[in-house]
Design an enzyme around this catalytic site. Structure first.
Site, PDB file in Angstrom:
ATOM      1  N   ASN A   1      28.423 -13.062 -15.186  1.00 22.90           N
ATOM      2  CA  ASN A   1      28.115 -14.126 -14.225  1.00 22.90           C
ATOM      3  C   ASN A   1      26.758 -13.781 -13.602  1.00 22.90           C
ATOM      4  O   ASN A   1      26.665 -12.855 -12.802  1.00 22.90           O
ATOM      5  CB  ASN A   1      29.209 -14.186 -13.154  1.00 22.90           C
ATOM      6  CG  ASN A   1      28.845 -15.142 -12.031  1.00 22.90           C
ATOM      7  OD1 ASN A   1      27.934 -15.960 -12.168  1.00 22.90           O
ATOM      8  ND2 ASN A   1      29.546 -15.044 -10.914  1.00 22.90           N
TER       9      ASN A   1
ATOM     10  N   LYS B   1      25.105 -15.415 -11.535  1.00 23.03           N
ATOM     11  CA  LYS B   1      24.950 -15.988 -10.183  1.00 23.03           C
ATOM     12  C   LYS B   1      23.608 -16.732 -10.086  1.00 23.03           C
ATOM     13  O   LYS B   1      23.132 -17.251 -11.092  1.00 23.03           O
ATOM     14  CB  LYS B   1      25.062 -14.903  -9.118  1.00 23.03           C
ATOM     15  CG  LYS B   1      26.303 -14.045  -9.301  1.00 23.03           C
ATOM     16  CD  LYS B   1      26.628 -13.257  -8.075  1.00 23.03           C
ATOM     17  CE  LYS B   1      27.719 -12.262  -8.381  1.00 23.03           C
ATOM     18  NZ  LYS B   1      28.551 -11.965  -7.243  1.00 23.03           N
TER      19      LYS B   1
ATOM     20  N   HIS C   1      35.402 -19.579  -8.486  1.00 19.57           N
ATOM     21  CA  HIS C   1      34.818 -18.293  -8.082  1.00 19.57           C
ATOM     22  C   HIS C   1      34.900 -18.179  -6.562  1.00 19.57           C
ATOM     23  O   HIS C   1      34.745 -19.173  -5.847  1.00 19.57           O
ATOM     24  CB  HIS C   1      33.361 -18.211  -8.556  1.00 19.57           C
ATOM     25  CG  HIS C   1      32.786 -16.831  -8.408  1.00 19.57           C
ATOM     26  ND1 HIS C   1      32.317 -16.360  -7.208  1.00 19.57           N
ATOM     27  CD2 HIS C   1      32.631 -15.820  -9.296  1.00 19.57           C
ATOM     28  CE1 HIS C   1      31.887 -15.114  -7.376  1.00 19.57           C
ATOM     29  NE2 HIS C   1      32.069 -14.761  -8.635  1.00 19.57           N
TER      30      HIS C   1
ATOM     31  N   GLU D   1      32.888 -17.190  -4.415  1.00 17.30           N
ATOM     32  CA  GLU D   1      31.703 -17.674  -3.685  1.00 17.30           C
ATOM     33  C   GLU D   1      31.769 -19.199  -3.533  1.00 17.30           C
ATOM     34  O   GLU D   1      31.315 -19.753  -2.535  1.00 17.30           O
ATOM     35  CB  GLU D   1      30.422 -17.201  -4.390  1.00 17.30           C
ATOM     36  CG  GLU D   1      30.197 -15.707  -4.148  1.00 17.30           C
ATOM     37  CD  GLU D   1      29.406 -14.974  -5.207  1.00 17.30           C
ATOM     38  OE1 GLU D   1      28.711 -15.610  -6.010  1.00 17.30           O
ATOM     39  OE2 GLU D   1      29.508 -13.725  -5.241  1.00 17.30           O
TER      40      GLU D   1
ATOM     41  N   GLU E   1      39.639 -11.413  -9.271  1.00 14.33           N
ATOM     42  CA  GLU E   1      38.455 -10.904  -8.592  1.00 14.33           C
ATOM     43  C   GLU E   1      38.750 -10.725  -7.108  1.00 14.33           C
ATOM     44  O   GLU E   1      38.613 -11.681  -6.326  1.00 14.33           O
ATOM     45  CB  GLU E   1      37.296 -11.889  -8.758  1.00 14.33           C
ATOM     46  CG  GLU E   1      36.868 -12.092 -10.197  1.00 14.33           C
ATOM     47  CD  GLU E   1      35.372 -12.387 -10.275  1.00 14.33           C
ATOM     48  OE1 GLU E   1      34.688 -11.681 -11.020  1.00 14.33           O
ATOM     49  OE2 GLU E   1      34.896 -13.298  -9.575  1.00 14.33           O
TER      50      GLU E   1
ATOM     51  N   GLY F   1      30.392  -7.707  -5.531  1.00 11.15           N
ATOM     52  CA  GLY F   1      29.049  -7.425  -5.040  1.00 11.15           C
ATOM     53  C   GLY F   1      29.011  -6.393  -3.928  1.00 11.15           C
ATOM     54  O   GLY F   1      28.002  -6.237  -3.247  1.00 11.15           O
TER      55      GLY F   1
ATOM     56  N   SER G   1      32.512  -5.542  -8.955  1.00  2.00           N
ATOM     57  CA  SER G   1      31.728  -4.308  -9.072  1.00  2.00           C
ATOM     58  C   SER G   1      32.049  -3.495 -10.332  1.00  2.00           C
ATOM     59  O   SER G   1      32.102  -2.262 -10.295  1.00  2.00           O
ATOM     60  CB  SER G   1      31.876  -3.452  -7.807  1.00  2.00           C
ATOM     61  OG  SER G   1      31.396  -4.168  -6.679  1.00  2.00           O
TER      62      SER G   1
HETATM   63  C1  PEP Z   1      31.194 -11.859  -9.893  1.00  2.85           C
HETATM   64  O1  PEP Z   1      30.160 -12.405  -9.550  1.00  2.85           O
HETATM   65  O2  PEP Z   1      32.104 -12.531 -10.378  1.00  2.85           O
HETATM   66  C2  PEP Z   1      31.312 -10.409  -9.712  1.00  2.85           C
HETATM   67  C3  PEP Z   1      32.429  -9.828 -10.067  1.00  2.85           C
HETATM   68  O3  PEP Z   1      30.228  -9.765  -9.181  1.00  2.85           O
HETATM   69  P1  PEP Z   1      29.954  -8.174  -9.158  1.00  2.85           P
HETATM   70  O4  PEP Z   1      30.278  -7.645 -10.535  1.00  2.85           O
HETATM   71  O5  PEP Z   1      28.506  -8.050  -8.824  1.00  2.85           O
HETATM   72  O6  PEP Z   1      30.862  -7.591  -8.127  1.00  2.85           O
END
Ligand code: PEP
Length: 250
Positions: A9, A11, A95, A97, A167, A173, A212
């Site tokens: 992803n 972003k 997601h 976000e 997630e 992040g 992460s």
């Molecule tokens: C994501 O954006 O879905 C995500 C898991 O980000 P990160 O790996 O940076 O934590």
């Protein structure tokens, strides 16, 4: 046997120049094949060009979001049929976000899931609890609500061609990763919830962990029996790191 899937992803990062270099390095790195399926999800504006660069390659293309509507007066939206038209095979829905920053609720996310499938794409449905919810012992009930809303609207049969990504919001992040046991516990819960409606679909659906993920922690996360790959944010923007994560899934 579920083939692992590793999805990146991106972003709201990238530029035409940076994307071209990243895609070139990924194609080179995967030249000898990979035992995992690979998906990249760039921002909408870059999808068409990247789709053309991926022609004939094994890397699949996904969107980070999709409208619940197919077309109409919805300024600023991008529909699932449009995503399909530019070469996407997948679209992320729900997601965290989008849920938190753009106030997307379970009902809207369920409609997006259905719209994505109606266009012939595979939805990657994200679910996950906040830190506050985990600390209050509410992880399972939050997942039940998020996943249950989509199961109720789309029906369990729709999960025959879907991916679910667990997630935890507190791991996205933040550099803080769920432990392999924490990930496994929630993945087993998700699979069990689907199994209560259809055991065969539960057995075949791929459940990704996201939050992460890095090359340094991917192997132990992906070794868990109900973790079938990862949804990778930050670490998918660097070809070498992303390739090492793909290797860990294989
Ligand atoms: C994501 O954006 O879905 C995500 C898991 O980000 P990160 O790996 O940076 O934590």
């Amino acid at each position: 046997m579920r083939t692992p899937l590793v999805a990146g992803n991106w972003k709201m990062y990238g530029s035409r120049e940076r994307n071209a270099a990243l895609i070139r390095d990924l194609i080179l790195g995967l030249e000898n094949g990979a035992a995992a399926e690979v998906l990249v999800c760039p921002p909408f504006i870059f999808l068409h060009e990247i789709g053309r660069n991926l022609g004939g390659q094994k890397i699949r293309l996904g969107a980070q979001n999709a409208s619940a509507e197919d077309e109409g007066a919805f300024t600023g939206e991008v529909s699932a049929p449009m995503l399909r038209d530019v070469g996407c095979s997948h679209a992320i829905v729900g997601h965290s976000e989008r849920r938190i920053l753009f106030r997307e609720d379970d009902r809207l996310i369920a409609r997006k899931f259905v719209a994505v499938q109606r266009a012939g794409l595979t939805p990657v449905l994200c679910v996950g609890e906040s830190l506050e919810e985990r600390e209050a012992g509410r992880t399972a009930s939050v997942i039940d609500g998020q996943l249950g809303a989509v199961l109720d609207v789309a029906g369990v049969a729709a999960f025959h061609d879907a991916v679910v990504a667990y997630e935890p919001v507190w791991a996205i992040g933040t550099g803080r990763t769920a432990s392999p046991d924490q990930a496994q516990e929630t993945h087993a819960h998700i699979r069990g919830m689907i199994a209560s409606r259809d055991a065969k679909i539960a057995d075949s659906i791929r459940l990704l962990y996201g939050g992460s993920v890095k090359a340094a922690n991917a192997t132990e996360l992906f070794a868990m029996p109900d973790v079938d790959g990862g949804l990778v944010g930050g670490a998918s923007l660097e070809a070498g790191e992303f390739l090492r994560i793909i290797e860990a899934a294989a």
